[in-house]
Structures are given as structure tokens and as C-alpha cells.
Design a protein around this motif. Structure first.
Motif, mmCIF file in Angstrom:
data_model
loop_
_atom_site.group_PDB
_atom_site.id
_atom_site.type_symbol
_atom_site.label_atom_id
_atom_site.label_comp_id
_atom_site.label_asym_id
_atom_site.label_seq_id
_atom_site.Cartn_x
_atom_site.Cartn_y
_atom_site.Cartn_z
ATOM 1 N N GLY A 94 44.430 13.560 42.592
ATOM 2 C CA GLY A 94 44.302 12.887 43.877
ATOM 3 C C GLY A 94 42.751 13.939 43.317
ATOM 4 O O GLY A 94 42.186 14.180 42.805
ATOM 5 N N ASN A 95 42.818 14.741 44.958
ATOM 6 C CA ASN A 95 42.230 15.802 45.105
ATOM 7 C C ASN A 95 42.158 17.529 44.566
ATOM 8 O O ASN A 95 41.606 17.892 44.809
ATOM 9 C CB ASN A 95 41.657 15.561 46.690
ATOM 10 C CG ASN A 95 40.450 14.418 47.369
ATOM 11 O OD1 ASN A 95 39.820 14.222 45.995
ATOM 12 N ND2 ASN A 95 40.575 14.877 48.020
ATOM 13 N N LYS A 96 43.254 17.705 43.846
ATOM 14 C CA LYS A 96 44.227 18.709 43.669
ATOM 15 C C LYS A 96 43.481 18.535 42.442
ATOM 16 O O LYS A 96 43.935 18.017 41.153
ATOM 17 C CB LYS A 96 45.012 18.519 44.085
ATOM 18 C CG LYS A 96 45.815 20.025 43.776
ATOM 19 C CD LYS A 96 47.275 20.306 44.305
ATOM 20 C CE LYS A 96 47.693 21.892 43.490
ATOM 21 N NZ LYS A 96 47.007 23.117 43.415
ATOM 22 N N ALA A 97 42.459 19.455 41.820
ATOM 23 C CA ALA A 97 42.205 20.111 40.586
ATOM 24 C C ALA A 97 43.275 20.173 40.199
ATOM 25 O O ALA A 97 43.781 21.819 40.434
ATOM 26 C CB ALA A 97 41.019 20.683 40.114
ATOM 27 N N ILE A 98 43.731 20.748 38.294
ATOM 28 C CA ILE A 98 44.860 21.618 37.757
ATOM 29 C C ILE A 98 44.046 21.887 36.689
ATOM 30 O O ILE A 98 43.294 21.995 36.351
ATOM 31 C CB ILE A 98 45.822 20.333 37.353
ATOM 32 C CG1 ILE A 98 46.083 19.752 38.327
ATOM 33 C CG2 ILE A 98 46.950 21.249 36.419
ATOM 34 C CD1 ILE A 98 47.078 18.874 37.923
ATOM 35 N N PRO A 99 44.299 23.471 36.148
ATOM 36 C CA PRO A 99 43.690 24.162 35.819
ATOM 37 C C PRO A 99 43.980 24.264 34.462
ATOM 38 O O PRO A 99 45.084 23.589 34.068
ATOM 39 C CB PRO A 99 44.209 25.886 36.631
ATOM 40 C CG PRO A 99 44.794 25.543 37.338
ATOM 41 C CD PRO A 99 45.093 24.025 37.287
ATOM 42 N N LEU A 100 44.056 23.941 33.262
ATOM 43 C CA LEU A 100 43.806 24.782 31.876
ATOM 44 C C LEU A 100 44.297 25.401 31.813
ATOM 45 O O LEU A 100 44.546 26.557 32.333
ATOM 46 C CB LEU A 100 42.681 24.145 31.371
ATOM 47 C CG LEU A 100 41.590 23.077 30.733
ATOM 48 C CD1 LEU A 100 40.779 23.338 29.867
ATOM 49 C CD2 LEU A 100 42.656 21.847 30.401
ATOM 50 N N ALA A 107 43.455 26.410 22.757
ATOM 51 C CA ALA A 107 43.163 25.331 21.595
ATOM 52 C C ALA A 107 41.982 24.938 20.529
ATOM 53 O O ALA A 107 41.288 23.651 20.106
ATOM 54 C CB ALA A 107 44.278 24.363 21.431
ATOM 55 N N LEU A 108 41.179 24.469 22.719
ATOM 56 C CA LEU A 108 39.863 23.531 22.807
ATOM 57 C C LEU A 108 38.858 24.938 22.180
ATOM 58 O O LEU A 108 38.148 23.991 21.346
ATOM 59 C CB LEU A 108 39.592 23.653 23.524
ATOM 60 C CG LEU A 108 40.181 22.331 24.705
ATOM 61 C CD1 LEU A 108 39.245 22.563 25.869
ATOM 62 C CD2 LEU A 108 40.121 21.673 23.795
ATOM 63 N N GLY A 109 39.255 25.793 22.029
ATOM 64 C CA GLY A 109 37.678 27.283 21.066
ATOM 65 C C GLY A 109 37.138 27.813 22.309
ATOM 66 O O GLY A 109 36.122 27.858 21.978
ATOM 67 N N VAL A 110 37.009 27.429 23.845
ATOM 68 C CA VAL A 110 36.626 27.012 24.979
ATOM 69 C C VAL A 110 35.799 28.946 25.043
ATOM 70 O O VAL A 110 34.606 29.072 24.352
ATOM 71 C CB VAL A 110 36.699 26.802 26.134
ATOM 72 C CG1 VAL A 110 35.093 26.972 26.651
ATOM 73 C CG2 VAL A 110 36.778 25.110 25.981
ATOM 74 N N GLU A 111 37.221 29.505 25.215
ATOM 75 C CA GLU A 111 36.624 31.479 25.205
ATOM 76 C C GLU A 111 37.662 31.516 24.212
ATOM 77 O O GLU A 111 38.425 31.594 23.118
ATOM 78 C CB GLU A 111 37.817 31.531 25.869
ATOM 79 C CG GLU A 111 37.550 31.948 27.319
ATOM 80 C CD GLU A 111 38.279 32.091 28.330
ATOM 81 O OE1 GLU A 111 39.478 32.405 28.296
ATOM 82 O OE2 GLU A 111 37.430 32.141 29.654
ATOM 83 N N LYS A 112 36.197 32.617 23.498
ATOM 84 C CA LYS A 112 36.369 32.996 21.675
ATOM 85 C C LYS A 112 37.256 34.762 22.587
ATOM 86 O O LYS A 112 36.817 35.594 23.364
ATOM 87 C CB LYS A 112 34.950 34.008 21.040
ATOM 88 C CG LYS A 112 34.493 32.576 21.235
ATOM 89 C CD LYS A 112 34.668 31.354 19.932
ATOM 90 C CE LYS A 112 34.142 30.413 19.146
ATOM 91 N NZ LYS A 112 35.086 29.620 18.918
ATOM 92 N N ARG A 113 37.652 34.671 21.983
ATOM 93 C CA ARG A 113 38.981 35.748 21.883
ATOM 94 C C ARG A 113 38.926 36.712 20.781
ATOM 95 O O ARG A 113 38.674 36.913 19.619
ATOM 96 C CB ARG A 113 40.145 35.485 21.840
ATOM 97 C CG ARG A 113 40.606 35.031 23.162
ATOM 98 C CD ARG A 113 42.134 34.822 23.642
ATOM 99 N NE ARG A 113 42.059 34.610 25.149
ATOM 100 C CZ ARG A 113 42.605 34.065 26.093
ATOM 101 N NH1 ARG A 113 41.324 32.774 25.391
ATOM 102 N NH2 ARG A 113 43.093 33.416 27.441
ATOM 103 N N GLU A 114 38.056 38.371 21.298
ATOM 104 C CA GLU A 114 38.652 39.053 19.879
ATOM 105 C C GLU A 114 39.816 39.542 19.511
ATOM 106 O O GLU A 114 40.393 39.289 20.171
ATOM 107 C CB GLU A 114 37.714 40.714 20.352
ATOM 108 C CG GLU A 114 37.417 41.398 19.411
ATOM 109 C CD GLU A 114 36.493 42.627 19.625
ATOM 110 O OE1 GLU A 114 36.693 43.298 18.867
ATOM 111 O OE2 GLU A 114 35.791 42.355 20.330
ATOM 112 N N VAL A 115 39.759 39.111 17.929
ATOM 113 C CA VAL A 115 40.634 39.787 16.729
ATOM 114 C C VAL A 115 40.660 40.528 16.767
ATOM 115 O O VAL A 115 39.704 41.244 15.758
ATOM 116 C CB VAL A 115 40.848 38.120 16.492
ATOM 117 C CG1 VAL A 115 42.940 38.564 15.693
ATOM 118 C CG2 VAL A 115 41.608 36.592 17.033
#
Length: 174
Positions: A94-100, A107-115
């Protein structure tokens, strides 16, 4: 405020992804909303296409029709993003957005985390996951950009290089 920010999936008309991203960025800058809308991303992959002129590398959208937005969800930010030309809505019910989830973002590799790895080239490591679990090997190369490590493992009397994820190996305790 950054702790409350999550990644949300925004559905757009096909072909409007770049326009939507640019428009959101302009809104954020003009309205001073940098503390509420942090980042806008369109996941891309590099693909080699074979044409009459030979191979050519092309960037292609991984999810056509979708834009990822890291933001603090409230009525104001929802309204700003939802009412941009080309946006059809948020992914959710509906009008409720669900966060990832964190796993989806990784998995999407959107945020690069320092390893940070506790081994270096030349060290003996134990493989902790996969088909070669519990094998010992020597680190040949560490590629932090791709989150990969190349380990040389002795199998059947032959040295065999194996590419693994950084978290699939640990220092061997001799």
C-alpha cells in the motif's frame, strides 16, 4: 539522525531512473534535506557486448525501473520522493514503504563497507566455508575492492589457486 536512515526501493517509469535520481538530488540540495535523504543509487553492472566492431563494455542497470534511496522515512521525505515526476511509488504494501534489510543492502553492493582482514599475503590460512572447508593454504593476493582473496591450496600434490570471499578464510593457528 543518520542512524534512522534506511535504504528504500523507489519504483519509477522505465527509463526515468536517471531523471528521478537527479531530481531527488536537486530537491535535497535546494531544500537543505541532506540530513534526511543521504544517498540515491542506481545499481549498475558492466557488461561486455559483442558487436560488429568487436567487444564493447557497457554499463547496464541491474534493476530497470528502480532507484535505491537511503533516507530517514517520515511524512516529509515520503511526500518529496513520492511526488517526483516519474516515480510510481515505494516498494512495499500500500502506502507503507518497507526498508531493505542489511543482508539485501550487502547483496546489492550498494554500500561499501571497509573490510579489515587479520591476514596478509604470504600467510597460511584455513578455509572456513565452501567445498574446500578446513583446507590450509597460502594467501597469494588480497583484493579488497572485490572482497576476494586468492589462496593457493595443495590438492592431490598440485598447487591450485582458489578465489574466495574475504570472510571464507581465517588465519591458521599453528
Amino acid at each position: 539522525m543518520a542512524d534512522n536512515a534506511n535504504w528504500y526501493v523507489v519504483h519509477t517509469y522505465s527509463g526515468y531512473e536517471n531523471t528521478v535520481k537527479a531530481t531527488i538530488e536537486k530537491y535535497v540540495e535546494n531544500r537543505g534535506m541532506q540530513d534526511l535523504i543521504h544517498e540515491i543509487s542506481i545499481p549498475l553492472e558492466t557488461v561486455t557486448e559483442i558487436t560488429d566492431n568487436g567487444p564493447k563494455e557497457v554499463e547496464r542497470k541491474v534493476f530497470p525501473g528502480y532507484v535505491l534511496v537511503k533516507m530517514v522515512m517520515n511524512d516529509e521525505t515520503w511526500h518529496v520522493v513520492r511526488n517526483i515526476r516519474g516515480v510510481t511509488g515505494f516498494l512495499g504494501e500500500g502506502n507503507k514503504a518497507i526498508p531493505l534489510s542489511e543482508a539485501d543492502v550487502a547483496a546489492l553492493g550498494v554500500e561499501k563497507r571497509e573490510v579489515v582482514v587479520s591476514y596478509q599475503e604470504g600467510d597460511t590460512v584455513r578455509i572456513t566455508d565452501g567445498a574446500l572447508e578446513s583446507f590450509l593454504g597460502t594467501v597469494e593476493e588480497i583484493d579488497l575492492d572485490r572482497s576476494k582473496v586468492r589462496v593457493v591450496v595443495s590438492m592431490f600434490g598440485r598447487e591450485t589457486p582458489v578465489e574466495l570471499e574475504l570472510d571464507q578464510v581465517e588465519p591458521a593457528n599453528d
